[in-house]
Design a protein around this motif. Structure first.
Motif, mmCIF file in Angstrom:
data_model
loop_
_atom_site.group_PDB
_atom_site.id
_atom_site.type_symbol
_atom_site.label_atom_id
_atom_site.label_comp_id
_atom_site.label_asym_id
_atom_site.label_seq_id
_atom_site.Cartn_x
_atom_site.Cartn_y
_atom_site.Cartn_z
ATOM 1 N N LYS A 23 -13.259 6.103 -2.261
ATOM 2 C CA LYS A 23 -12.004 6.272 -1.598
ATOM 3 C C LYS A 23 -11.025 7.730 -1.428
ATOM 4 C CE LYS A 23 -7.400 5.030 -1.510
ATOM 5 N NZ LYS A 23 -7.031 4.121 -0.850
ATOM 6 N N ILE A 24 -10.580 7.082 0.245
ATOM 7 C CA ILE A 24 -10.023 8.464 0.495
ATOM 8 C C ILE A 24 -8.340 8.542 0.790
ATOM 9 C CG2 ILE A 24 -9.968 9.232 3.363
ATOM 10 C CD1 ILE A 24 -12.903 8.922 3.600
ATOM 11 N N ARG A 25 -7.865 9.294 0.882
ATOM 12 C CA ARG A 25 -6.302 9.112 0.959
ATOM 13 C C ARG A 25 -6.078 10.702 1.864
ATOM 14 N NH1 ARG A 25 -2.845 8.664 -4.125
ATOM 15 N NH2 ARG A 25 -2.268 10.782 -3.424
ATOM 16 N N GLY A 26 -5.836 10.956 2.831
ATOM 17 C CA GLY A 26 -5.432 11.537 3.609
ATOM 18 C C GLY A 26 -6.636 12.495 3.636
ATOM 19 N N ASP B 34 -9.549 6.359 -14.394
ATOM 20 C CA ASP B 34 -7.940 7.732 -13.903
ATOM 21 C C ASP B 34 -7.230 8.493 -12.945
ATOM 22 O OD1 ASP B 34 -5.417 8.927 -15.785
ATOM 23 O OD2 ASP B 34 -6.954 10.304 -15.775
ATOM 24 N N GLY B 35 -9.035 9.357 -12.805
ATOM 25 C CA GLY B 35 -8.656 10.145 -11.947
ATOM 26 C C GLY B 35 -9.157 9.895 -10.299
ATOM 27 N N THR B 36 -9.285 8.480 -9.855
ATOM 28 C CA THR B 36 -8.652 7.925 -8.659
ATOM 29 C C THR B 36 -7.752 7.814 -7.753
ATOM 30 O OG1 THR B 36 -9.623 6.322 -6.708
ATOM 31 C CG2 THR B 36 -8.806 5.500 -8.951
ATOM 32 N N ILE B 37 -7.504 7.924 -6.675
ATOM 33 C CA ILE B 37 -6.423 8.130 -5.871
ATOM 34 C C ILE B 37 -5.758 7.187 -5.280
ATOM 35 C CG2 ILE B 37 -7.359 10.740 -5.710
ATOM 36 C CD1 ILE B 37 -8.097 10.184 -3.013
ATOM 37 N N GLY B 38 -6.259 5.954 -5.963
ATOM 38 C CA GLY B 38 -5.834 4.392 -5.432
ATOM 39 C C GLY B 38 -5.984 3.629 -5.327
ATOM 40 N N ASN B 39 -6.118 2.570 -4.662
ATOM 41 C CA ASN B 39 -6.337 1.269 -5.254
ATOM 42 C C ASN B 39 -7.841 0.883 -4.112
ATOM 43 O OD1 ASN B 39 -7.186 -2.026 -6.404
ATOM 44 N ND2 ASN B 39 -5.751 -2.644 -4.657
ATOM 45 N N HIS B 40 -7.602 0.791 -2.935
ATOM 46 C CA HIS B 40 -8.636 0.264 -2.116
ATOM 47 C C HIS B 40 -9.622 0.884 -2.287
ATOM 48 C CE1 HIS B 40 -5.861 -2.846 0.273
ATOM 49 N NE2 HIS B 40 -6.692 -3.456 -0.370
ATOM 50 N N ILE C 155 -9.586 -2.783 -7.436
ATOM 51 C CA ILE C 155 -10.120 -2.679 -8.178
ATOM 52 C C ILE C 155 -9.499 -4.116 -9.055
ATOM 53 C CG2 ILE C 155 -10.207 -1.263 -10.755
ATOM 54 C CD1 ILE C 155 -11.917 0.382 -8.591
ATOM 55 N N ALA C 156 -10.990 -4.560 -9.802
ATOM 56 C CA ALA C 156 -10.345 -6.334 -11.031
ATOM 57 C C ALA C 156 -10.341 -6.286 -12.145
ATOM 58 C CB ALA C 156 -11.300 -7.137 -10.317
ATOM 59 N N LEU D 207 0.693 -0.984 0.422
ATOM 60 C CA LEU D 207 0.096 -0.235 -0.005
ATOM 61 C C LEU D 207 1.060 1.546 0.362
ATOM 62 C CD1 LEU D 207 -2.560 -1.299 2.128
ATOM 63 C CD2 LEU D 207 -2.574 -1.263 -0.047
ATOM 64 N N ILE D 208 1.431 1.878 -1.380
ATOM 65 C CA ILE D 208 3.135 2.393 -1.440
ATOM 66 C C ILE D 208 1.812 4.116 -1.552
ATOM 67 C CG2 ILE D 208 4.194 1.020 -2.210
ATOM 68 C CD1 ILE D 208 2.927 2.210 -4.765
#
Length: 402
Positions: free
Chosen positions: A332-335, A371-377, A284-285, A154-155
């Motif tokens: 999707k949440i990141r920060g 293209d616009g999302t911010i990570g996988n999960h 995302i599969a 989870l980089i």
């Protein structure tokens, strides 16, 4: 409204030069609001001393006034109280410059923070926070737990909120204290309600139940509202996974995430606290022009399910849940950033080359979303996407809505 007030003065400035300004400010503020504190800080040691004198946990809002620049490091310590913050800046001595820096520090930690430079704005900000007090109380007082470590792949994981860290060594102590009888009893009803059991035998189901019991005791002993666990590390040590346990907790109303991801856990907490809905955390599969396929080996047991093994390892007990069709949101949440998409759950798939629960989602302009999302999960939540996006904006997230 109880307003906790703190003035910041740099270590190279003379606090006496600002006593009159601070006193007049407090007198004016006290005409309308109940004041706590009102003292000066210049360095981190001052913050530690002030903590002993004033319990800012009793405040409804914190008002920080950097009277000079160079006060950022002392005033940022007040983030520990998890309170809405108002920063007052004036046109002199680099006050506003310090205020902008502080505002962004608090916002990065998802604390409501606003900068004002007039008393009229200050009054409005205090009253605005009063109106939103219940909303912020629900959000800011979450007690989150991380058991083990965040999975190393989870980089992009960023997380600035406080959480309780519990080592896997401690988890194994709890696990070893659970008897086989307790483990089987914990999952007996889940096994009975399954539409089918494809690979796991009773021994594997019992171990999955022991994981559930151990986690439940940790939740109670550490007073957690939700948790995430570094699940892959369990495979080499006890030859099982927590997939089934997490599925059970999410169905019971306790947000539980895998792979040690705290951002996913935060989204699960929001879904439960504000919409009373469980969330399905998934990879995302696959995707095309108008669909996204998501999959994972744990999902809330809210509809029919088949008990399988964990996909990658072939061990433990995973779940293939037939999640219901209907309107939903993908989050999707990141920060402090969030991506929300309105989707329609179109159906399930059953490929043997993906994680066990597989859901096909209809979504307009799916390629733009990817293209616009911010990570996988991502989290699948049966809630209106616009309502979810509005809530996240109120909580201080920068939201992109698809």
């Amino acid at each position: 409204m109880k307003v906790g007030v703190v003035f910041g003065v740099s270590e190279i400035a003379d606090p006496k030069a600002f006593e009159k300004k601070a006193s007049e400010f407090l007198m004016k503020l006290a005409e309308e609001f109940e004041i706590m504190g009102g003292l000066f800080v210049s360095k981190k040691a001052d913050f530690r001393e002030l903590k002993e004198e004033v319990d800012f946990n009793e405040a409804d809002v914190l008002l920080l006034y950097p009277l000079t620049g160079g006060t950022e490091n002392s005033l940022k310590e007040f983030a520990v109280y998890r309170k809405p913050v108002i920063i007052y800046g004036d046109p002199f001595n680099n006050s506003i410059a310090a205020g902008i820096e502080l505002r962004e520090f608090f916002r990065e930690r998802l604390l409501p923070a606003t900068l004002v430079n007039t008393f009229e704005e200050l009054r409005a900000a205090i009253l605005g926070y009063e109106d939103m007090g219940e909303l912020f109380e629900k959000f800011l007082k979450m007690r989150l737990g991380l058991i083990g470590r965040t999975s190393p792949w989870l980089i992009n994981e960023r997380f600035e909120l406080p959480y309780v860290h519990i080592s896997l060594k401690k988890f194994y102590e709890y696990y070893e204290a659970v008897t086989d009888a307790e483990g089987w009893k914990a999952v007996e009803g889940v096994v009975a309600r399954a539409r089918a059991i494809k690979e796991p035998n009773r021994e594997e189901l019992t171990k999955a139940g022991k994981v559930y019991v151990a986690l439940k005791r940790i939740i109670g002993d550490y007073h957690l509202d939700g948790f995430t666990i570094g699940c892959f590390d369990l495979i080499g040590k006890i030859n099982t996974t927590p997939c089934l346990a997490l599925a059970m907790f999410n169905a019971e109303g306790i947000p539980a995430a895998c792979e040690g991801e705290l951002n996913a856990l935060l989204g699960m907490m929001i879904a439960r606290r504000f919409f009373n809905k469980p969330a399905f955390m998934a990879n995302i599969a696959d995707y095309g022009d108008n669909y996204v396929l998501i999959a994972h080996c744990t999902a809330p047991l809210i509809s029919g399910y088949v008990l399988r093994t964990h996909f990658e390892s072939g061990t433990g007990v995973g779940v293939a849940v037939e999640l219901p069709k209907g309107k939903a949101s993908l989050l999707k949440i990141r920060g402090r950033k969030a991506v929300v998409a309105g989707v329609e759950v179109a159906g399930i798939e059953k490929s043997e080359h993906r994680c066990r629960t597989q859901v096909k989602l209809r979504i307009e302009e799916a390629r733009d979303f990817i293209d616009g999302t911010i990570g996988n999960h991502h989290l699948l939540i049966y809630a209106d996407s616009e309502e979810l996006a509005d809530l996240l904006s109120e909580l201080g997230f920068e939201v992109m809505l698809y």
